[in-house]
Each structure stands twice: as C-alpha cells, then as structure tokens.
Design an enzyme around this catalytic site. Structure first.
Site, PDB file in Angstrom:
ATOM      1  N   HIS A  43      42.396  32.219  36.955  1.00  0.00           N
ATOM      2  CA  HIS A  43      41.694  33.212  36.147  1.00  0.00           C
ATOM      3  C   HIS A  43      42.740  33.976  35.328  1.00  0.00           C
ATOM      4  O   HIS A  43      43.144  35.073  35.710  1.00  0.00           O
ATOM      5  CB  HIS A  43      40.904  34.161  37.026  1.00  0.00           C
ATOM      6  CG  HIS A  43      39.962  35.027  36.248  1.00  0.00           C
ATOM      7  ND1 HIS A  43      38.779  35.499  36.766  1.00  0.00           N
ATOM      8  CD2 HIS A  43      40.038  35.535  34.998  1.00  0.00           C
ATOM      9  CE1 HIS A  43      38.163  36.240  35.859  1.00  0.00           C
ATOM     10  NE2 HIS A  43      38.910  36.280  34.782  1.00  0.00           N
ATOM     11  N   GLU A  76      38.822  30.164  34.654  1.00  0.00           N
ATOM     12  CA  GLU A  76      37.868  31.257  34.553  1.00  0.00           C
ATOM     13  C   GLU A  76      38.350  32.265  33.513  1.00  0.00           C
ATOM     14  O   GLU A  76      39.561  32.428  33.299  1.00  0.00           O
ATOM     15  CB  GLU A  76      37.742  31.973  35.898  1.00  0.00           C
ATOM     16  CG  GLU A  76      37.271  31.082  37.012  1.00  0.00           C
ATOM     17  CD  GLU A  76      37.230  31.801  38.334  1.00  0.00           C
ATOM     18  OE1 GLU A  76      38.031  32.712  38.555  1.00  0.00           O
ATOM     19  OE2 GLU A  76      36.376  31.452  39.162  1.00  0.00           O
ATOM     20  N   HIS A 204      33.840  34.165  45.181  1.00  0.00           N
ATOM     21  CA  HIS A 204      34.298  35.563  45.309  1.00  0.00           C
ATOM     22  C   HIS A 204      34.069  36.088  46.727  1.00  0.00           C
ATOM     23  O   HIS A 204      32.958  36.215  47.192  1.00  0.00           O
ATOM     24  CB  HIS A 204      33.671  36.523  44.294  1.00  0.00           C
ATOM     25  CG  HIS A 204      34.542  37.728  44.091  1.00  0.00           C
ATOM     26  ND1 HIS A 204      35.426  37.859  43.043  1.00  0.00           N
ATOM     27  CD2 HIS A 204      34.693  38.840  44.830  1.00  0.00           C
ATOM     28  CE1 HIS A 204      36.076  39.010  43.148  1.00  0.00           C
ATOM     29  NE2 HIS A 204      35.657  39.623  44.212  1.00  0.00           N
TER      30      HIS A 204
HETATM   31  C1  LIG Z   1      35.538  35.195  39.088  1.00  0.00           C
HETATM   32  C2  LIG Z   1      35.934  35.571  40.464  1.00  0.00           C
HETATM   33  O1  LIG Z   1      35.164  36.085  41.232  1.00  0.00           O
HETATM   34  C3  LIG Z   1      37.260  35.275  40.905  1.00  0.00           C
HETATM   35  O2  LIG Z   1      37.490  33.953  40.694  1.00  0.00           O
HETATM   36  C4  LIG Z   1      38.324  35.960  40.119  1.00  0.00           C
HETATM   37  O3  LIG Z   1      39.273  35.018  39.742  1.00  0.00           O
HETATM   38  C5  LIG Z   1      39.045  36.949  40.957  1.00  0.00           C
HETATM   39  O4  LIG Z   1      40.036  37.490  40.122  1.00  0.00           O
HETATM   40  P1  LIG Z   1      41.324  38.172  40.777  1.00  0.00           P
HETATM   41  O5  LIG Z   1      42.050  37.083  41.545  1.00  0.00           O
HETATM   42  O6  LIG Z   1      42.079  38.693  39.566  1.00  0.00           O
HETATM   43  O7  LIG Z   1      40.818  39.241  41.697  1.00  0.00           O
HETATM   44  N1  LIG Z   2      35.362  32.146  41.425  1.00  0.00           N
HETATM   45  C1  LIG Z   2      35.843  32.712  42.668  1.00  0.00           C
HETATM   46  C2  LIG Z   2      37.300  32.400  42.816  1.00  0.00           C
HETATM   47  O1  LIG Z   2      37.836  31.573  42.096  1.00  0.00           O
HETATM   48  C3  LIG Z   2      38.098  33.074  43.841  1.00  0.00           C
HETATM   49  O2  LIG Z   2      37.540  34.295  44.243  1.00  0.00           O
HETATM   50  P1  LIG Z   2      38.251  34.975  45.530  1.00  0.00           P
HETATM   51  O3  LIG Z   2      38.136  33.975  46.661  1.00  0.00           O
HETATM   52  O4  LIG Z   2      39.683  35.227  45.153  1.00  0.00           O
HETATM   53  O5  LIG Z   2      37.464  36.231  45.783  1.00  0.00           O
END
Ligand SMILES: CC(=O)[C@@H](O)[C@H](O)COP(=O)(O)O
Ligand SMILES: NCC(=O)COP(=O)(O)O
Length: 252
Positions: A43, A76, A204
């Site tokens: 992301h 993402e 998430h």
């Molecule tokens: C979209 C989502 O829920 C996560 O994939 C996101 O990548 C979390 O981002 P951080 O790792 O910056 O918290």
């Molecule tokens: N889209 C969710 C992700 O890639 C990771 O979320 P998290 O496990 O770091 O909360």
C-alpha cells in the site's frame, strides 16, 4: 479456494527507521512466497511512510519472474492521490485495490461510499484506467449493502471487505452474540456482492485468532494480511508464520 496475500508494509516501515535495506523487503517477500504465500500486497502511501516507489518497482520485477508466474502482486491505494495510477501503469500488478484513504490517515479506516454520481463517475474512470493496464480491480468496502449495490456501476471486478469491525467483534470471543451478529453482517455483505457478480476479498486486522471464522463465509477469494502476520513473524519466523496462516485457508 481462498488465497493469502502477504502485505509487506510493516517490513518497509521498520526498514525506513534507519538508512539501508534492513529488513530487506524484497528478500522477505521472496521468503514469504517460498513458504507458499499466493501473493504480495503493498500500500504505497503518498508520504512513503513504509512502501517506497522503488519497493513497488523491485517487487513487480520479482513477481514477473517466471518462477512466480502463479503468484499475484496486489497494489492498494487511492487512485486520486499522488502517483498511484502511474505506479500501477509501471508495475502492471495482477490486482489494484482502490482504497479511499486521505494522505494523513494513520491507516485505512473506511471503504468507498459511492454516495453520489460524481464519486461513482470518478471511481469508474479510475477502474477503467487500471483495467486497461490488464489489472483486476477491487474496491475496498465496508459491509454496507447500499454501497455494495453501487459497485457494479463502476466496472470493478471485486470488493475487498474492510474487516476491522469484524476483527474488533471477534476480539471478545468468536461465539459471543455480538460476534455472531457481526459475522452475519459480513456474510450477508459477501453474499450480496457475489449475487451482483463481484468477487469478494477481505482484509484489515485479520489474524491467527479470527481468520478461520471469517473464512467460514463462502467463497472468499483472497485475504490480504500484514500487520498481525508480520507481528507473528517476530515470534515464529516469517516462513513458519506464513505456513500457519496458509493452514487456516479452506482447501476447496
Ligand atoms: C487497505 C488496508 O486495510 C490495508 O491493506 C492497508 O494497507 C493498511 O495500511 P497500513 O499498513 O499503512 O496501516
Ligand atoms: N487489505 C488489507 C491488507 O493488505 C493488510 O491489512 P492489515 O493486515 O495490515 O491490517
């Protein structure tokens, strides 16, 4: 079959606290794939707090190697911020997951509302741009039926159910009344999306405690997991941690 995509944001976050490449995002991503992960998720946020542009470039090159032809790269981001679309044009990921985060958000904390024609048109344009690259496009969504019903207008292929509320409900026990109610909410949201012809991903705050219960929801295609998985890896080692998550996936 549900696939596991390992989000490596938090490896990059630790790396960025010093100069140099320790821990090595590319090497550890390769280790996760060698342990059986079906893909890697990143992301890249505008402030590059963790994943940097060069991480995306290097990971794309690795995942385009013949050895990883059966694994996926999922990028993402908010298509209306920074260089997200340009990054995806260069990286040509298997999947683009569009997330409506603002630049200063601490983490992702909401899905798309698609509340008016303007937003729907903007998202539709972004979806078309990214599908033209050859990527599958997924929209990060709350388990909100009204919003999910508007997703097909955008041309997106999938939704990713934002599972923080699910994880919070499960934290107090998997079988409490509130946990069962929230699980039903997510199951209904997934069923609605599937009835609309959309694939369903989830992500998430999923972890070793709550993942199996989430995957009792039929036909979840992918879970992307980062924060908890990387934390687990500090105790168990990355390869063993990936295998522990893989063991929770339904095999059919
Ligand atoms: C979209 C989502 O829920 C996560 O994939 C996101 O990548 C979390 O981002 P951080 O790792 O910056 O918290
Ligand atoms: N889209 C969710 C992700 O890639 C990771 O979320 P998290 O496990 O770091 O909360």
């Amino acid at each position: 079959m549900t696939t596991l995509s390992v989000n490596v944001n938090k490896i990059a976050l630790l790396r960025n606290t010093r100069t140099g490449e320790t821990p090595d995002v590319l090497r550890l991503s390769r280790l996760a794939l060698e342990a059986g992960a079906h893909g890697i998720t990143v992301h890249p946020r505008p402030d590059e707090r963790h994943i940097r542009r060069y991480d995306v470039t290097h990971l794309a090159a690795m995942l385009h190697e013949p050895a990883w032809a059966d694994r996926e790269f999922n990028i993402e981001g908010n298509p209306f911020l920074g260089a997200y679309v340009e990054l995806c044009r260069e990286a040509k990921p298997d999947q683009c997951t569009l997330v409506p985060d603002s630049p200063d958000q601490r983490t992702s904390d909401h899905g798309w509302q698609l509340a008016d024609d303007t937003e729907i048109k903007q998202v539709t344009t972004a979806v078309a741009e990214l599908k033209a690259i050859g990527s599958r496009v997924s929209l990060f969504m709350d388990p909100d039926p009204a919003a999910i019903e508007r997703v097909p207008q955008t041309g997106a292929d999938r939704i990713e159910l934002y599972t923080e509320a699910y994880a919070d409900a499960m934290a107090g026990g998997l079988d409490t009344a509130s946990a069962q109610a929230v699980h039903r909410q997510y199951a209904d949201a997934a069923a609605l999306a599937q009835q609309l012809g959309l694939g369903v991903n989830g992500g998430h705050d999923l972890n070793l405690h709550n993942l199996a219960r989430f995957l009792t929801i039929p036909d979840i295609l992918e879970v992307s997991i980062g924060h908890a998985l990387i934390a687990d890896a500090l105790e168990l080692g990355l390869a063993e941690t990936v295998r522990a998550y893989l063991a929770l996936l339904p095999t059919s």
